[in-house]
Write an enzyme that holds these catalytic residues in place. Structure first.
Site, PDB file in Angstrom:
ATOM      1  N   GLU A 193      -2.707   8.659   8.295  1.00  0.00           N
ATOM      2  CA  GLU A 193      -1.144   8.666   8.531  1.00  0.00           C
ATOM      3  C   GLU A 193      -0.590   9.643   9.534  1.00  0.00           C
ATOM      4  O   GLU A 193       0.292   8.856  10.192  1.00  0.00           O
ATOM      5  CB  GLU A 193      -0.363   9.092   7.057  1.00  0.00           C
ATOM      6  CG  GLU A 193      -0.604   8.352   5.884  1.00  0.00           C
ATOM      7  CD  GLU A 193       0.262   6.951   5.929  1.00  0.00           C
ATOM      8  OE1 GLU A 193       1.265   6.906   6.507  1.00  0.00           O
ATOM      9  OE2 GLU A 193      -0.345   5.932   5.659  1.00  0.00           O
ATOM     10  N   CYS A 251      -4.398  -1.746  -1.686  1.00  0.00           N
ATOM     11  CA  CYS A 251      -4.792  -0.028  -1.959  1.00  0.00           C
ATOM     12  C   CYS A 251      -6.062  -0.237  -3.008  1.00  0.00           C
ATOM     13  O   CYS A 251      -5.656  -0.410  -3.958  1.00  0.00           O
ATOM     14  CB  CYS A 251      -3.332   0.344  -2.440  1.00  0.00           C
ATOM     15  SG  CYS A 251      -3.377   2.104  -3.146  1.00  0.00           S
ATOM     16  N   CYS A 294     -10.945   3.015   0.086  1.00  0.00           N
ATOM     17  CA  CYS A 294      -9.689   3.137   0.415  1.00  0.00           C
ATOM     18  C   CYS A 294      -9.317   2.249   1.708  1.00  0.00           C
ATOM     19  O   CYS A 294      -9.884   2.518   2.644  1.00  0.00           O
ATOM     20  CB  CYS A 294      -9.278   4.748   0.421  1.00  0.00           C
ATOM     21  SG  CYS A 294      -7.649   5.020   1.199  1.00  0.00           S
ATOM     22  N   HIS A 303      -7.143   2.853   3.696  1.00  0.00           N
ATOM     23  CA  HIS A 303      -6.977   3.687   5.145  1.00  0.00           C
ATOM     24  C   HIS A 303      -8.138   3.980   5.763  1.00  0.00           C
ATOM     25  O   HIS A 303      -7.850   4.036   7.096  1.00  0.00           O
ATOM     26  CB  HIS A 303      -6.255   4.921   4.856  1.00  0.00           C
ATOM     27  CG  HIS A 303      -4.899   5.079   4.318  1.00  0.00           C
ATOM     28  ND1 HIS A 303      -4.308   4.459   3.146  1.00  0.00           N
ATOM     29  CD2 HIS A 303      -3.878   5.641   4.888  1.00  0.00           C
ATOM     30  CE1 HIS A 303      -3.144   4.802   3.003  1.00  0.00           C
ATOM     31  NE2 HIS A 303      -2.472   5.437   4.056  1.00  0.00           N
ATOM     32  N   ASP A 310       0.815  -1.146   0.161  1.00  0.00           N
ATOM     33  CA  ASP A 310       0.002   0.061   0.093  1.00  0.00           C
ATOM     34  C   ASP A 310       1.021   1.349   0.028  1.00  0.00           C
ATOM     35  O   ASP A 310       1.994   1.147   0.200  1.00  0.00           O
ATOM     36  CB  ASP A 310      -0.943  -0.106   1.465  1.00  0.00           C
ATOM     37  CG  ASP A 310      -1.837   1.384   1.307  1.00  0.00           C
ATOM     38  OD1 ASP A 310      -2.468   1.685   0.349  1.00  0.00           O
ATOM     39  OD2 ASP A 310      -1.856   1.843   2.494  1.00  0.00           O
ATOM     40  N   SER A 311       0.293   2.380  -0.112  1.00  0.00           N
ATOM     41  CA  SER A 311       1.213   3.663   0.076  1.00  0.00           C
ATOM     42  C   SER A 311       1.439   3.843   1.377  1.00  0.00           C
ATOM     43  O   SER A 311       2.577   4.822   1.618  1.00  0.00           O
ATOM     44  CB  SER A 311       0.304   4.841  -0.450  1.00  0.00           C
ATOM     45  OG  SER A 311      -0.927   4.876   0.389  1.00  0.00           O
TER      46      SER A 311
END
Ligand code: DGL
Length: 269
Positions: free
Chosen positions: A151, A73, A185, A187, A10-11
């Site tokens: 994040e 992702c 997403c 996240h 993932d990012s």
């Protein structure tokens, strides 16, 4: 039996929503995780850049002799899933399993999709769902700030900034009276408590990470590829301390070691 690791990327922290479910359903598998924390976010970038990053992430995982790659992702799954065509191992993305789960779940036929800007512009979830059931009403909202908030670790259910941001982003879904929302997403499951508080108990939230992990488990079982060892290795491209602090909260378990990797050897800059 195949004890090579599963590769997950993932990012950043988002893919841990896949790891969380893999820990539950496949605790004995070896897993290599890569979070591209040096280049997060992906979801505000062009398709060409996302494809380039995805290829580099995949090359890194292949260097660990993985038996399967999970693009954990929504952005990569929406914009760069074709990178799988040149991979020597099977590939699982998050869009198809979540779209199927949402279609199974809805009663009213009104579904919301939350994703990054790239995901929403691609209409990936919407297209998949309409292929299965063309009469659905799908309302999509791009929520790029959620990625930054997660994040930054601002995931507490009472976090004032995250709650205010979520109220604003979710307003179109409340107005559309959806009964199912895809957290498109990976996240976003980190703040699902906040999203649930705003949407209310009658709305079902579909976790794209969980659905992808279940698809991977099913694939490994059916193809006799289950392994053993239970080892977890976490790699990031920057700031390992910040990753491990929030990762511990998200997984409900401390991550003892996070290794830093430079993607230069895998085509990155
Ligand atoms: N977790 C990712 C996704 O599912 C990427 C978010 C981002 O980097 O913008 O879309």
């Amino acid at each position: 039996m195949d004890s090579r690791p599963i590769g997950v990327f993932d990012s950043g922290l988002g893919g841990l929503s896949v790891i969380k479910e893999l820990n539950r359903v496949l605790p004995n598998e070896n897993i290599v995780y890569f979070g591209d924390t040096g280049r997060v976010p992906y979801g505000t970038r062009s398709a060409d850049t996302i494809v380039k990053y995805a290829k580099e992430d995949e090359r890194f995982l292949l260097s660990h002799s993985v038996k399967l790659i999970i693009a954990a992702c929504g952005t990569v799954s929406s914009v760069a899933a074709h990178t799988a065509d040149s991979l020597p191992v099977p590939f699982i993305e998050v869009v198809t399993p979540a779209a199927k789960a949402a279609v199974r779940s809805t009663k009213s036929g009104k579904i919301g999709v939350l994703g990054t800007s790239a995901t929403v512009s691609s209409n990936s979830y919407k297209k998949k769902m309409l292929e299965i059931r063309p009469d659905l009403e799908v309302t999509q909202v791009a929520c790029p700030l959620f990625v930054q908030l997660v994040e930054a670790g601002w995931i507490d259910r009472n976090d004032e900034v995250t709650v205010a941001t979520a109220k604003r982003y979710l307003q179109p879904l409340v107005e559309a009276d959806v009964d199912t929302v895809i957290l498109g997403c990976t996240h976003f499951p980190a703040i699902k408590g906040i999203i649930a508080d705003i949407m209310g108990d009658s709305v079902t939230l579909i976790n794209s990470g969980t659905e992808a992990a279940l698809t991977a488990a099913d694939y490994l079982k059916k193809n006799d590829l289950l392994g053993e060892g239970g080892q977890r290795r976490y790699f990031v491209s920057d700031r390992p301390e910040s990753f491990s602090a929030t990762a511990g909260i998200l997984l409900g378990d401390e991550i003892s070691q996070v290794e830093t990797v430079s993607l230069e050897d895998f085509g990155g800059k």
